[in-house]
Motif scaffolding. Sequence first.
Motif, PDB file in Angstrom:
ATOM      1  N   GLU A 183       0.870  -1.167   0.000  1.00  0.00           N
ATOM      2  CA  GLU A 183       0.000   0.000   0.000  1.00  0.00           C
ATOM      3  C   GLU A 183       0.912   1.224   0.000  1.00  0.00           C
ATOM      4  OE1 GLU A 183      -2.228  -0.699   3.540  1.00  0.00           O
ATOM      5  OE2 GLU A 183      -3.451  -2.266   2.610  1.00  0.00           O
ATOM      6  N   VAL A 184       0.751   2.078  -1.006  1.00  0.00           N
ATOM      7  CA  VAL A 184       1.673   3.200  -1.181  1.00  0.00           C
ATOM      8  C   VAL A 184       0.904   4.514  -1.249  1.00  0.00           C
ATOM      9  CG1 VAL A 184       3.442   4.212  -2.675  1.00  0.00           C
ATOM     10  CG2 VAL A 184       3.293   1.712  -2.436  1.00  0.00           C
ATOM     11  N   ILE A 185       1.296   5.439  -0.396  1.00  0.00           N
ATOM     12  CA  ILE A 185       0.759   6.801  -0.426  1.00  0.00           C
ATOM     13  C   ILE A 185       1.644   7.620  -1.363  1.00  0.00           C
ATOM     14  CG2 ILE A 185       0.346   8.907   0.902  1.00  0.00           C
ATOM     15  CD1 ILE A 185      -1.425   6.921   2.137  1.00  0.00           C
ATOM     16  N   LYS A 186       1.040   8.267  -2.343  1.00  0.00           N
ATOM     17  CA  LYS A 186       1.760   9.154  -3.262  1.00  0.00           C
ATOM     18  C   LYS A 186       1.485  10.597  -2.808  1.00  0.00           C
ATOM     19  CE  LYS A 186       3.504   7.363  -6.486  1.00  0.00           C
ATOM     20  NZ  LYS A 186       4.879   6.831  -6.550  1.00  0.00           N
ATOM     21  N   HIS A 187       2.543  11.368  -2.677  1.00  0.00           N
ATOM     22  CA  HIS A 187       2.430  12.745  -2.192  1.00  0.00           C
ATOM     23  C   HIS A 187       3.319  13.629  -3.063  1.00  0.00           C
ATOM     24  CE1 HIS A 187       3.074  16.213   0.483  1.00  0.00           C
ATOM     25  NE2 HIS A 187       1.991  15.828   1.119  1.00  0.00           N
ATOM     26  N   PRO A 188       2.891  14.848  -3.384  1.00  0.00           N
ATOM     27  CA  PRO A 188       3.688  15.696  -4.283  1.00  0.00           C
ATOM     28  C   PRO A 188       4.959  16.275  -3.659  1.00  0.00           C
ATOM     29  CG  PRO A 188       1.764  16.877  -3.520  1.00  0.00           C
ATOM     30  CD  PRO A 188       1.617  15.456  -3.032  1.00  0.00           C
ATOM     31  N   GLY A 189       5.147  16.071  -2.377  1.00  0.00           N
ATOM     32  CA  GLY A 189       6.296  16.636  -1.684  1.00  0.00           C
ATOM     33  C   GLY A 189       5.923  17.894  -0.929  1.00  0.00           C
ATOM     34  N   ALA A 190       6.821  18.323  -0.068  1.00  0.00           N
ATOM     35  CA  ALA A 190       6.541  19.478   0.783  1.00  0.00           C
ATOM     36  C   ALA A 190       7.840  20.206   1.104  1.00  0.00           C
ATOM     37  CB  ALA A 190       5.863  19.001   2.082  1.00  0.00           C
ATOM     38  N   VAL A 191       7.677  21.368   1.698  1.00  0.00           N
ATOM     39  CA  VAL A 191       8.808  22.118   2.232  1.00  0.00           C
ATOM     40  C   VAL A 191       8.562  22.379   3.705  1.00  0.00           C
ATOM     41  CG1 VAL A 191       9.305  23.272   0.043  1.00  0.00           C
ATOM     42  CG2 VAL A 191       7.892  24.419   1.750  1.00  0.00           C
ATOM     43  N   ALA A 192       9.637  22.599   4.427  1.00  0.00           N
ATOM     44  CA  ALA A 192       9.556  23.037   5.817  1.00  0.00           C
ATOM     45  C   ALA A 192      10.641  24.092   6.001  1.00  0.00           C
ATOM     46  CB  ALA A 192       9.763  21.864   6.768  1.00  0.00           C
ATOM     47  N   VAL A 193      10.351  25.052   6.858  1.00  0.00           N
ATOM     48  CA  VAL A 193      11.244  26.195   7.036  1.00  0.00           C
ATOM     49  C   VAL A 193      11.579  26.343   8.515  1.00  0.00           C
ATOM     50  CG1 VAL A 193      11.555  28.668   6.663  1.00  0.00           C
ATOM     51  CG2 VAL A 193      10.156  27.333   5.067  1.00  0.00           C
TER      52      VAL A 193
ATOM     53  N   LEU B 278      18.682  20.302   3.460  1.00  0.00           N
ATOM     54  CA  LEU B 278      18.647  18.921   3.012  1.00  0.00           C
ATOM     55  C   LEU B 278      17.211  18.537   2.693  1.00  0.00           C
ATOM     56  CD1 LEU B 278      17.350  17.151   5.589  1.00  0.00           C
ATOM     57  CD2 LEU B 278      19.596  17.557   6.505  1.00  0.00           C
ATOM     58  N   SER B 279      17.055  17.348   2.151  1.00  0.00           N
ATOM     59  CA  SER B 279      15.707  16.803   1.962  1.00  0.00           C
ATOM     60  C   SER B 279      15.679  15.425   2.602  1.00  0.00           C
ATOM     61  CB  SER B 279      15.354  16.715   0.475  1.00  0.00           C
ATOM     62  OG  SER B 279      16.214  15.827  -0.191  1.00  0.00           O
ATOM     63  N   PHE B 280      14.469  14.981   2.986  1.00  0.00           N
ATOM     64  CA  PHE B 280      14.334  13.665   3.606  1.00  0.00           C
ATOM     65  C   PHE B 280      12.938  13.109   3.359  1.00  0.00           C
ATOM     66  CE2 PHE B 280      13.401  16.915   6.755  1.00  0.00           C
ATOM     67  CZ  PHE B 280      12.195  16.500   7.306  1.00  0.00           C
ATOM     68  N   TYR B 281      12.840  11.787   3.369  1.00  0.00           N
ATOM     69  CA  TYR B 281      11.557  11.110   3.241  1.00  0.00           C
ATOM     70  C   TYR B 281      10.929  10.990   4.621  1.00  0.00           C
ATOM     71  CZ  TYR B 281      13.012   9.923  -1.474  1.00  0.00           C
ATOM     72  OH  TYR B 281      13.414  10.003  -2.777  1.00  0.00           O
ATOM     73  N   THR B 282       9.627  11.215   4.686  1.00  0.00           N
ATOM     74  CA  THR B 282       8.966  11.215   5.986  1.00  0.00           C
ATOM     75  C   THR B 282       8.632   9.816   6.492  1.00  0.00           C
ATOM     76  OG1 THR B 282       6.800  11.503   4.961  1.00  0.00           O
ATOM     77  CG2 THR B 282       7.984  13.501   5.637  1.00  0.00           C
ATOM     78  N   SER B 283       8.141   8.954   5.646  1.00  0.00           N
ATOM     79  CA  SER B 283       7.718   7.607   6.050  1.00  0.00           C
ATOM     80  C   SER B 283       7.922   6.642   4.892  1.00  0.00           C
ATOM     81  CB  SER B 283       6.239   7.614   6.472  1.00  0.00           C
ATOM     82  OG  SER B 283       6.043   8.470   7.560  1.00  0.00           O
ATOM     83  N   PRO B 284       9.162   6.289   4.569  1.00  0.00           N
ATOM     84  CA  PRO B 284       9.441   5.518   3.357  1.00  0.00           C
ATOM     85  C   PRO B 284       8.857   4.109   3.337  1.00  0.00           C
ATOM     86  CG  PRO B 284      11.432   5.745   4.672  1.00  0.00           C
ATOM     87  CD  PRO B 284      10.392   6.616   5.305  1.00  0.00           C
ATOM     88  N   GLY B 285       8.369   3.628   4.452  1.00  0.00           N
ATOM     89  CA  GLY B 285       7.754   2.310   4.473  1.00  0.00           C
ATOM     90  C   GLY B 285       6.429   2.255   3.735  1.00  0.00           C
ATOM     91  N   PHE B 286       5.762   3.423   3.579  1.00  0.00           N
ATOM     92  CA  PHE B 286       4.469   3.418   2.904  1.00  0.00           C
ATOM     93  C   PHE B 286       4.165   4.692   2.116  1.00  0.00           C
ATOM     94  CE2 PHE B 286       3.746   5.001   7.186  1.00  0.00           C
ATOM     95  CZ  PHE B 286       3.000   6.145   6.961  1.00  0.00           C
ATOM     96  N   ALA B 287       5.060   5.672   2.145  1.00  0.00           N
ATOM     97  CA  ALA B 287       4.779   6.937   1.454  1.00  0.00           C
ATOM     98  C   ALA B 287       6.025   7.430   0.733  1.00  0.00           C
ATOM     99  CB  ALA B 287       4.312   7.996   2.456  1.00  0.00           C
ATOM    100  N   ASP B 288       5.801   8.158  -0.377  1.00  0.00           N
ATOM    101  CA  ASP B 288       6.936   8.729  -1.118  1.00  0.00           C
ATOM    102  C   ASP B 288       7.130  10.213  -0.823  1.00  0.00           C
ATOM    103  OD1 ASP B 288       4.852   9.929  -2.541  1.00  0.00           O
ATOM    104  OD2 ASP B 288       5.581   9.297  -4.506  1.00  0.00           O
ATOM    105  N   GLU B 289       6.457  10.749   0.215  1.00  0.00           N
ATOM    106  CA  GLU B 289       6.589  12.169   0.539  1.00  0.00           C
ATOM    107  C   GLU B 289       8.035  12.522   0.873  1.00  0.00           C
ATOM    108  OE1 GLU B 289       4.814  15.605   3.509  1.00  0.00           O
ATOM    109  OE2 GLU B 289       4.907  13.556   4.238  1.00  0.00           O
TER     110      GLU B 289
END
Length: 182
Positions: free
Chosen positions: A38-48, A108-119
């Motif tokens: 089960e995969v969540i697809k997300h367009p990505g995000a930014v944090a400041v 830097l950039s990082f994946y939030t939950s690579p076990g089920f999401a590509d965010e």
Amino acid sequence: MKHLIEKTIKTTDVFKGRVIDLQVEEVELPNGKTSTREVIKHPGAVAVIPVTREGKLVLVRQYRKALNKVIVEIPAGKLEQGENPLDCAKRELEEETGYNTNQLHFLLSFYTSPGFADEIIYLYLAEELGEGTSQTDEDEFLDVLEVTLDEAEKMIKQEIIHDAKTVYAVQYLKMKELSKGW
């Protein structure tokens, strides 16, 4: 690494939403057996990570329905289709905090939950903050806080700050302070 790769056999779209899409993928495992993911697809995000001239961290307090509680976070937001992360970071900083800056530094950039999401989240440091205009989205309600690094660390211990991106931001500032006497 080839011995770790899963080959997608079939993808089924289960849900398409404003923020995420959910897919179920049938995969062939490296040993030849099959399984589903089960995969969540997300367009990505930014944090400041916004830091005032006085050295205070600018945070936002908001209710998070998925948690059913109010938490304190660094400003963040979803990338629009085709949007440059730097432009998104500038927009989210001003919309959520009322501050703007020309001193945004990509960390830097990082994946939030690579076990089920590509965010993926692109993280920026914002310094030399100036007054802008706060214009949150119509379904977004938040308070803006300015706290010292010590106060932020206490908020982590109290689970007021309770998300990975903000905990990382506080730790980043702590390391910066220790290494540069900030």
